[in-house]
Design a protein around this motif. Sequence first.
Motif: not given
Length: 226
Positions: A72-77, A89-92, A95-99, A153-162
Amino acid sequence: MSEPQIELYTANTPNGWKASVALEELGLPYTIRALDLGAGDQKQPAFLAINPNGRIPAIVDHGNGGHAVFESGAILLYLAEREGALLGDDAQTRSRAIQWLMFQMSGVGPMMGQANVFNRYAPEKIPFAIERYQRESRRLFEVLDGRLAERPYLAGDAYTIADIANFCWVRIHAWSGVDVSGLDHLARWLDTIAARPAVIRGLAVPGDGGAAKAEEVVKAGRAILV
């Protein structure tokens, strides 16, 4: 609606919901292949050719040469990178989303899964095991709550797959017997995500097999139930 390129092999579980929620959030047409886990559909040769581990979800991307993706995680990515969305929208932020995605994959999912087994399915109640996995699940929820005290949200201000990955598990905390009282930031986050239209649609996949629920998903304009 364009012809679906994505086939989703799934069932009514938190890991299955991750994939369908992501597909709905990304607005990708897809075909649902609902597997009966009780009947062992996931262990049949045709599915094992897609996922040798015999677990849902899995996808086949016919827009990419019939490329199969399992876990499931690989599918989300894969889907997020395919569409250039849900990773920030940025590398940081990426990275947080993947963490936080890995946090769910390595912690929340396994601990809640074991809590479910010992709390719901084990033929013998083993208090030590039940308490151990419920306690660790609660601890992980507290980590999430602390993070969500700082950002929406977990990665910051952006809603992500995390958020998708963690939400699909944390939402079943009552089934796992895990108390979430006092985790106000977690509760706010759960309510916010649960209200998203794409999340509502994704959680209805594949449904209970009822015609009414299947019709609702089809009418939403994203999925074809087969």
